[in-house]
Design a protein around this motif. Structure first.
Motif, PDB file in Angstrom:
ATOM      1  N   ALA A 150      -7.562 -11.052  10.674  1.00 11.39           N
ATOM      2  CA  ALA A 150      -8.312  -9.352  11.206  1.00 11.39           C
ATOM      3  C   ALA A 150      -7.156  -8.518  11.640  1.00 11.39           C
ATOM      4  O   ALA A 150      -7.116  -7.376  11.300  1.00 11.39           O
ATOM      5  N   VAL A 151      -6.508  -8.929  12.747  1.00 13.64           N
ATOM      6  CA  VAL A 151      -5.338  -8.112  13.575  1.00 13.64           C
ATOM      7  C   VAL A 151      -4.376  -7.896  12.490  1.00 13.64           C
ATOM      8  O   VAL A 151      -3.859  -6.861  12.538  1.00 13.64           O
ATOM      9  N   LEU A 152      -4.062  -8.979  11.601  1.00 17.56           N
ATOM     10  CA  LEU A 152      -2.684  -8.589  10.810  1.00 17.56           C
ATOM     11  C   LEU A 152      -3.104  -7.650   9.751  1.00 17.56           C
ATOM     12  O   LEU A 152      -2.342  -6.600   9.327  1.00 17.56           O
ATOM     13  N   ARG A 153      -4.540  -7.741   9.226  1.00 23.12           N
ATOM     14  CA  ARG A 153      -5.025  -6.773   8.123  1.00 23.12           C
ATOM     15  C   ARG A 153      -5.091  -5.339   8.695  1.00 23.12           C
ATOM     16  O   ARG A 153      -4.738  -4.490   8.105  1.00 23.12           O
ATOM     17  N   VAL A 154      -5.665  -5.259   9.836  1.00 21.54           N
ATOM     18  CA  VAL A 154      -5.489  -3.774  10.493  1.00 21.54           C
ATOM     19  C   VAL A 154      -4.023  -3.321  10.874  1.00 21.54           C
ATOM     20  O   VAL A 154      -3.788  -2.087  10.657  1.00 21.54           O
ATOM     21  N   LEU A 230      -1.514  -4.186  -0.433  1.00 21.34           N
ATOM     22  CA  LEU A 230      -1.536  -5.752  -1.074  1.00 21.34           C
ATOM     23  C   LEU A 230      -1.701  -6.790  -0.245  1.00 21.34           C
ATOM     24  O   LEU A 230      -2.048  -7.860  -0.375  1.00 21.34           O
ATOM     25  N   ALA A 231      -0.639  -6.933   0.719  1.00 19.62           N
ATOM     26  CA  ALA A 231      -0.722  -7.791   1.725  1.00 19.62           C
ATOM     27  C   ALA A 231      -1.908  -7.874   2.636  1.00 19.62           C
ATOM     28  O   ALA A 231      -2.304  -8.907   2.833  1.00 19.62           O
ATOM     29  N   ALA A 232      -2.428  -6.646   2.954  1.00 18.75           N
ATOM     30  CA  ALA A 232      -3.831  -6.824   3.786  1.00 18.75           C
ATOM     31  C   ALA A 232      -4.777  -7.339   2.917  1.00 18.75           C
ATOM     32  O   ALA A 232      -5.688  -8.248   3.541  1.00 18.75           O
ATOM     33  N   ALA A 253      -1.587 -12.615  -8.780  1.00 24.39           N
ATOM     34  CA  ALA A 253      -1.937 -11.276  -9.039  1.00 24.39           C
ATOM     35  C   ALA A 253      -1.041 -10.306  -8.135  1.00 24.39           C
ATOM     36  O   ALA A 253      -0.316  -9.287  -8.610  1.00 24.39           O
ATOM     37  N   THR A 254      -0.961 -10.807  -6.740  1.00 23.32           N
ATOM     38  CA  THR A 254       0.028 -10.062  -5.821  1.00 23.32           C
ATOM     39  C   THR A 254       1.413 -10.023  -6.353  1.00 23.32           C
ATOM     40  O   THR A 254       2.206  -9.074  -6.186  1.00 23.32           O
ATOM     41  N   ALA A 255       1.778 -11.242  -6.781  1.00 23.39           N
ATOM     42  CA  ALA A 255       3.218 -11.466  -7.218  1.00 23.39           C
ATOM     43  C   ALA A 255       3.363 -10.253  -8.089  1.00 23.39           C
ATOM     44  O   ALA A 255       4.809  -9.921  -8.413  1.00 23.39           O
ATOM     45  N   ARG A 256       2.734 -10.375  -9.425  1.00 24.15           N
ATOM     46  CA  ARG A 256       2.819  -9.350 -10.474  1.00 24.15           C
ATOM     47  C   ARG A 256       2.994  -7.885  -9.960  1.00 24.15           C
ATOM     48  O   ARG A 256       3.891  -7.278 -10.258  1.00 24.15           O
ATOM     49  N   ARG A 257       2.368  -7.781  -8.959  1.00 27.97           N
ATOM     50  CA  ARG A 257       2.266  -6.130  -8.600  1.00 27.97           C
ATOM     51  C   ARG A 257       3.305  -6.025  -7.852  1.00 27.97           C
ATOM     52  O   ARG A 257       4.116  -4.847  -7.761  1.00 27.97           O
ATOM     53  N   CYS A 258       4.033  -7.056  -7.023  1.00 22.25           N
ATOM     54  CA  CYS A 258       5.217  -6.733  -6.224  1.00 22.25           C
ATOM     55  C   CYS A 258       6.413  -6.614  -7.214  1.00 22.25           C
ATOM     56  O   CYS A 258       7.258  -5.846  -6.808  1.00 22.25           O
ATOM     57  N   ASP A 291      22.297   5.159  -2.480  1.00 19.19           N
ATOM     58  CA  ASP A 291      21.649   4.007  -1.861  1.00 19.19           C
ATOM     59  C   ASP A 291      20.224   3.719  -2.250  1.00 19.19           C
ATOM     60  O   ASP A 291      19.628   4.673  -2.536  1.00 19.19           O
ATOM     61  N   LEU A 292      19.912   2.235  -2.209  1.00 18.43           N
ATOM     62  CA  LEU A 292      18.761   2.181  -2.850  1.00 18.43           C
ATOM     63  C   LEU A 292      17.673   2.071  -1.445  1.00 18.43           C
ATOM     64  O   LEU A 292      17.965   1.869  -0.466  1.00 18.43           O
ATOM     65  N   PRO A 293      16.283   2.496  -1.802  1.00 19.23           N
ATOM     66  CA  PRO A 293      15.407   2.579  -1.023  1.00 19.23           C
ATOM     67  C   PRO A 293      15.343   1.143  -0.362  1.00 19.23           C
ATOM     68  O   PRO A 293      14.394   0.253  -0.964  1.00 19.23           O
ATOM     69  N   LEU A 294      15.710   0.950   0.644  1.00 14.77           N
ATOM     70  CA  LEU A 294      15.657  -0.720   1.106  1.00 14.77           C
ATOM     71  C   LEU A 294      14.074  -0.979   1.612  1.00 14.77           C
ATOM     72  O   LEU A 294      13.855  -2.345   1.498  1.00 14.77           O
ATOM     73  N   LEU A 295      13.344   0.031   2.314  1.00 12.23           N
ATOM     74  CA  LEU A 295      12.334  -0.383   2.500  1.00 12.23           C
ATOM     75  C   LEU A 295      10.923  -1.076   1.849  1.00 12.23           C
ATOM     76  O   LEU A 295      10.803  -1.963   1.858  1.00 12.23           O
ATOM     77  N   PRO A 296      10.766  -0.202   0.556  1.00 11.27           N
ATOM     78  CA  PRO A 296       9.934  -0.570  -0.304  1.00 11.27           C
ATOM     79  C   PRO A 296      10.627  -1.925  -0.856  1.00 11.27           C
ATOM     80  O   PRO A 296       9.754  -2.803  -1.331  1.00 11.27           O
ATOM     81  N   LEU A 297      11.762  -2.080  -1.274  1.00 13.78           N
ATOM     82  CA  LEU A 297      12.306  -3.215  -1.976  1.00 13.78           C
ATOM     83  C   LEU A 297      12.252  -4.135  -1.209  1.00 13.78           C
ATOM     84  O   LEU A 297      11.828  -5.446  -1.510  1.00 13.78           O
ATOM     85  N   THR A 298      12.523  -4.310   0.107  1.00 13.06           N
ATOM     86  CA  THR A 298      12.595  -5.325   1.188  1.00 13.06           C
ATOM     87  C   THR A 298      10.905  -5.963   1.365  1.00 13.06           C
ATOM     88  O   THR A 298      10.634  -7.236   1.266  1.00 13.06           O
ATOM     89  N   LEU A 299      10.079  -5.006   1.425  1.00 19.19           N
ATOM     90  CA  LEU A 299       8.747  -5.445   1.662  1.00 19.19           C
ATOM     91  C   LEU A 299       8.147  -6.057   0.301  1.00 19.19           C
ATOM     92  O   LEU A 299       7.423  -6.963   0.352  1.00 19.19           O
ATOM     93  N   ALA A 300       8.258  -5.476  -0.899  1.00 18.46           N
ATOM     94  CA  ALA A 300       7.744  -6.081  -2.134  1.00 18.46           C
ATOM     95  C   ALA A 300       8.596  -7.461  -2.274  1.00 18.46           C
ATOM     96  O   ALA A 300       7.802  -8.351  -2.707  1.00 18.46           O
ATOM     97  N   ALA A 301       9.890  -7.576  -2.046  1.00 19.98           N
ATOM     98  CA  ALA A 301      10.673  -8.811  -2.433  1.00 19.98           C
ATOM     99  C   ALA A 301      10.023  -9.864  -1.487  1.00 19.98           C
ATOM    100  O   ALA A 301       9.736 -10.948  -1.640  1.00 19.98           O
ATOM    101  N   ALA A 302       9.640  -9.486   0.107  1.00 21.77           N
ATOM    102  CA  ALA A 302       9.414 -10.468   0.891  1.00 21.77           C
ATOM    103  C   ALA A 302       7.935 -11.065   0.562  1.00 21.77           C
ATOM    104  O   ALA A 302       7.761 -12.161   0.576  1.00 21.77           O
ATOM    105  N   LEU A 303       7.097 -10.184   0.044  1.00 18.94           N
ATOM    106  CA  LEU A 303       5.618 -10.313  -0.127  1.00 18.94           C
ATOM    107  C   LEU A 303       5.567 -11.205  -1.514  1.00 18.94           C
ATOM    108  O   LEU A 303       4.891 -12.140  -1.716  1.00 18.94           O
TER     109      LEU A 303
END
Length: 324
Positions: A150-154, A230-232, A253-258, A291-303
């Motif tokens: 619940a805390v992680l989701r928030v 998606l992670a939430a 489903a989340t992997a496909r969207r990532c 330079d590549l947008p590292l933030l969205p790439l890192t988050l999407a790759a990690a998830l």
């Protein structure tokens, strides 16, 4: 729940757009004016006599000791930990700030007193927020999986809202700068950064095209916010069991969207530069981002990798169950 999150993201975007329109300099001056009034009132109270001086210092010490109450409250908070040292530090810092506020000539930066004072109070508040975050993490060490999820989701939804707020803020400023046109020094030279003639590019269409390109650069940040949402959603399924059937389906489903988010981010980064390269001399300002947008790439790759690991764990569990 989905509509609530959509409403929260819309409110964050609206807040970011309105913040960009707010005069930041006037807001800083207004905030410092409030502090100046409080300092003048304390100074007047202190100079009214011995009793007034004692009362002024008593008020300052009373406010300074308020963070120390968190060392004993609430009841049953447990023993002290390392993060609790932040509270005495904040209690000691506040009298120094109050003294500099009452006596502005003692401030280390007399040229820009409003900047120094607002920054000092911001550091004091940051100490309290840091203690709160560390205390929250301490409380989650022995929490149940439902509480942790619940805390992680928030936190994930809150971070997504912050990304949307930042994107709207920078987007509004970028559009305003593009619509305003080139800088005065560029107009005086008669040409722009790209070196093209000024009279060839000063048109309403080219300015709005610049604004559209500036907004397109913010799409990766919005994709990063989408990945956090998606992670939430994934935490809800994982709380029921990391290797349950619902979790495996949600991970797929989340992997496909990532993967889609990664592809869109890379396509926007490459396509945006290609469009700018083709429009050199047509739009008033061209700023390439190599330079590549590292933030969205890192988050999407990690998830994406997390989902694949959970799916692989589910397959291994099924293989072990079949052997047994």
């Amino acid at each position: 729940m989905a509509w609530r999150r959509v409403g929260l993201m819309l409110c964050a975007a609206l807040a970011g757009g309105l913040t960009a329109l707010a005069p930041l300099e006037q807001a800083v001056q207004a905030g410092y004016a409030q502090l100046e009034e409080a300092g003048a009132w304390l100074r007047q109270l202190s100079l009214s006599g011995a009793g007034g001086n004692v009362l002024a210092w008593a008020l300052v010490l009373l406010v300074s000791c308020l963070p120390l109450l968190l060392l004993v409250l609430p009841r049953g908070r447990g023993r002290w930990h390392g993060e609790d040292l932040l509270l005495p530090g904040c209690a000691l810092l506040f009298p120094v700030l109050a003294f500099c506020l009452v006596n502005p000539t003692w401030q280390p930066s007399p040229i820009f007193p409003e900047v120094w004072m607002l920054a000092a109070f911001g550091i004091w508040e940051m100490g309290l927020v840091s203690w709160l975050v560390l205390r929250l993490l301490r409380g989650l060490e022995e929490g149940t999986i439902e509480k942790v999820s619940a805390v992680l989701r928030v936190l994930l939804v809150g971070c997504a809202a912050l990304l949307v707020f930042a994107a709207a803020l920078h987007g509004s400023r970028a559009v305003a700068a593009a619509v305003d046109g080139p800088a005065p020094e560029q107009i005086a030279m008669g040409q722009l950064i790209t070196g093209g003639p000024f009279d060839r590019v000063m048109s309403a269409g080219s300015l709005w095209l610049t604004a559209v390109l500036a907004l397109a650069e913010l799409v990766p940040n919005l994709l990063a916010a989408w990945v956090l949402l998606l992670a939430a959603d994934l935490t809800d399924a994982l709380a029921l069991g990391p290797f349950s059937g619902e979790s495996a389906a949600r991970c797929a489903a989340t992997a496909r969207r990532c993967r889609l988010a990664i592809q869109l981010t890379l396509a926007l980064a490459l396509g945006g530069n290609l469009v700018k390269l083709a429009l050199v001399g047509v739009i008033p300002q061209v700023q390439f981002s190599l330079d590549l947008p590292l933030l969205p790439l890192t988050l999407a790759a990690a998830l994406y990798l997390l989902c694949r690991c959970i799916q692989r764990g589910k397959e291994l569990q099924e293989d072990n169950d079949s052997i047994i």
